[in-house]
Design a protein around this motif. Structure first.
Motif, PDB file in Angstrom:
ATOM      1  N   GLY A  31      -4.693  -5.241  11.244  1.00  0.00           N
ATOM      2  CA  GLY A  31      -3.788  -6.331  12.662  1.00  0.00           C
ATOM      3  C   GLY A  31      -4.109  -5.504  13.635  1.00  0.00           C
ATOM      4  O   GLY A  31      -3.895  -5.830  14.578  1.00  0.00           O
ATOM      5  N   SER A  32      -4.927  -4.082  13.176  1.00  0.00           N
ATOM      6  CA  SER A  32      -4.845  -2.969  13.891  1.00  0.00           C
ATOM      7  C   SER A  32      -6.778  -2.488  13.826  1.00  0.00           C
ATOM      8  O   SER A  32      -7.213  -2.801  12.904  1.00  0.00           O
ATOM      9  CB  SER A  32      -4.215  -2.066  13.603  1.00  0.00           C
ATOM     10  N   ASP A  33      -6.963  -1.663  15.265  1.00  0.00           N
ATOM     11  CA  ASP A  33      -8.559  -1.504  14.498  1.00  0.00           C
ATOM     12  C   ASP A  33      -8.373   0.091  14.640  1.00  0.00           C
ATOM     13  O   ASP A  33      -8.502   0.325  16.163  1.00  0.00           O
ATOM     14  CB  ASP A  33      -9.408  -1.946  15.499  1.00  0.00           C
ATOM     15  N   PRO A  34      -8.988   1.032  14.251  1.00  0.00           N
ATOM     16  CA  PRO A  34      -9.438   0.709  12.337  1.00  0.00           C
ATOM     17  C   PRO A  34      -7.638  -0.373  12.249  1.00  0.00           C
ATOM     18  O   PRO A  34      -6.506   0.020  12.225  1.00  0.00           O
ATOM     19  CB  PRO A  34     -10.299   2.298  11.806  1.00  0.00           C
ATOM     20  N   PRO A  35      -8.277  -0.802  10.447  1.00  0.00           N
ATOM     21  CA  PRO A  35      -7.402  -1.207   9.590  1.00  0.00           C
ATOM     22  C   PRO A  35      -6.256   0.032   9.786  1.00  0.00           C
ATOM     23  O   PRO A  35      -6.771   0.957   9.360  1.00  0.00           O
ATOM     24  CB  PRO A  35      -7.809  -1.759   8.409  1.00  0.00           C
ATOM     25  N   ARG A  36      -5.038  -0.498   8.843  1.00  0.00           N
ATOM     26  CA  ARG A  36      -4.605   0.786   8.262  1.00  0.00           C
ATOM     27  C   ARG A  36      -3.375   0.707   7.594  1.00  0.00           C
ATOM     28  O   ARG A  36      -3.134  -0.569   6.988  1.00  0.00           O
ATOM     29  CB  ARG A  36      -2.695   1.022   9.841  1.00  0.00           C
ATOM     30  N   TRP A  37      -3.271   1.319   6.382  1.00  0.00           N
ATOM     31  CA  TRP A  37      -2.265   1.427   5.159  1.00  0.00           C
ATOM     32  C   TRP A  37      -1.050   1.867   6.274  1.00  0.00           C
ATOM     33  O   TRP A  37      -0.242   1.878   6.346  1.00  0.00           O
ATOM     34  CB  TRP A  37      -2.727   2.785   4.340  1.00  0.00           C
ATOM     35  N   THR A  38       0.198  -0.067   4.703  1.00  0.00           N
ATOM     36  CA  THR A  38       1.380   0.044   5.077  1.00  0.00           C
ATOM     37  C   THR A  38       1.844  -0.353   4.039  1.00  0.00           C
ATOM     38  O   THR A  38       0.913  -0.097   2.732  1.00  0.00           O
ATOM     39  CB  THR A  38       1.484  -0.907   6.477  1.00  0.00           C
ATOM     40  N   LEU A  39       2.695   0.144   4.321  1.00  0.00           N
ATOM     41  CA  LEU A  39       3.920  -0.491   2.775  1.00  0.00           C
ATOM     42  C   LEU A  39       3.765  -2.029   2.894  1.00  0.00           C
ATOM     43  O   LEU A  39       3.886  -2.652   3.958  1.00  0.00           O
ATOM     44  CB  LEU A  39       5.543  -0.124   2.943  1.00  0.00           C
ATOM     45  N   PRO A  40       4.010  -2.600   1.585  1.00  0.00           N
ATOM     46  CA  PRO A  40       3.365  -3.746   1.362  1.00  0.00           C
ATOM     47  C   PRO A  40       5.047  -4.841   2.248  1.00  0.00           C
ATOM     48  O   PRO A  40       6.073  -4.517   0.776  1.00  0.00           O
ATOM     49  CB  PRO A  40       3.247  -4.153  -0.162  1.00  0.00           C
ATOM     50  N   GLY A  41       4.858  -5.677   2.823  1.00  0.00           N
ATOM     51  CA  GLY A  41       6.167  -6.156   2.911  1.00  0.00           C
ATOM     52  C   GLY A  41       5.885  -7.080   4.409  1.00  0.00           C
ATOM     53  O   GLY A  41       4.465  -6.938   4.347  1.00  0.00           O
TER      54      GLY A  41
END
Length: 151
Positions: free
Chosen positions: A29-39
Motif C-alpha cells: 500500500g505504499s510506494d515503494p512497498p514496505r516490510w511490516t509485521l503480519p497483522g
C-alpha cells in the motif's frame, strides 16, 4: 480550506521470531512497498486476539498461538488524499506469537504480496514500516534507539 476527515483504524499484529529471524510481510500500500509485521485491521466486533490470528494466517499461511500482549500504541498523521485531507489515527495492538501449524505462503489479492523469515541482523537494511522496529524493541530483539525510525 476543508476540515480533515477523521479516520480511526484499529489493527492487531504479531511479532513472531524463531531461530534468529522474524516473520514479516511486505505491505504493497505504499510506494515503494514496505516490510511490516503480519497483522491488520479488525473487523467490526472482532476481538484483537482473533484478528491477529486471522491476519497472520491470511498474510503468511501460518496458524499461530498468541503468547502475550506486548503493547498498544497510537499513531496519528495527516494524509493528503484526492478527496481532501485525512486525520488518520491508527491504534496498533501487538502480541508475541508462535507458529503452531500451516506452511509459509504469500498472500494473494490482499494488502501484502510476500511473506518471509528475515534474519534479525538483516532487518535494519529493509524498507520497513515503524511497526517492525516497535515490535522488535518491545519484544526485546532490538535495542531501543538502534533503528532510527519508530513511528
Amino acid at each position: 480550506m476543508t476540515d480533515p476527515i477523521p479516520v480511526l483504524r484499529v489493527g492487531a499484529y504479531a511479532v513472531i521470531e524463531r531461530d534468529g529471524a522474524v516473520l514479516l510481510a511486505r505491505w504493497i500500500g505504499s510506494d515503494p512497498p514496505r516490510w511490516t509485521l503480519p497483522g491488520g485491521g479488525l473487523d467490526h466486533g472482532e476481538d484483537p486476539r482473533d484478528a491477529a490470528i486471522r491476519e497472520v494466517e491470511e498474510e503468511t499461511g501460518y496458524k499461530v498461538e498468541l503468547r502475550r500482549l506486548l503493547t498498544v500504541e497510537s499513531f496519528r498523521q495527516m494524509v493528503e488524499r484526492p478527496d481532501g485531507p485525512v486525520d488518520h489515527q491508527t491504534i496498533a495492538v501487538l502480541y508475541t506469537a508462535d507458529v503452531v501449524g500451516g506452511e509459509l505462503r504469500h498472500e494473494v489479492d490482499g494488502s501484502t504480496d510476500i511473506a518471509a523469515w528475515v534474519p534479525l541482523d538483516d532487518v535494519a537494511g529493509l524498507v520497513r514500516g515503524g511497526l517492525v522496529d516497535l515490535g522488535l524493541v518491545v519484544a526485546g530483539h532490538l535495542p531501543a534507539g538502534a533503528d532510527g525510525t519508530v513511528g
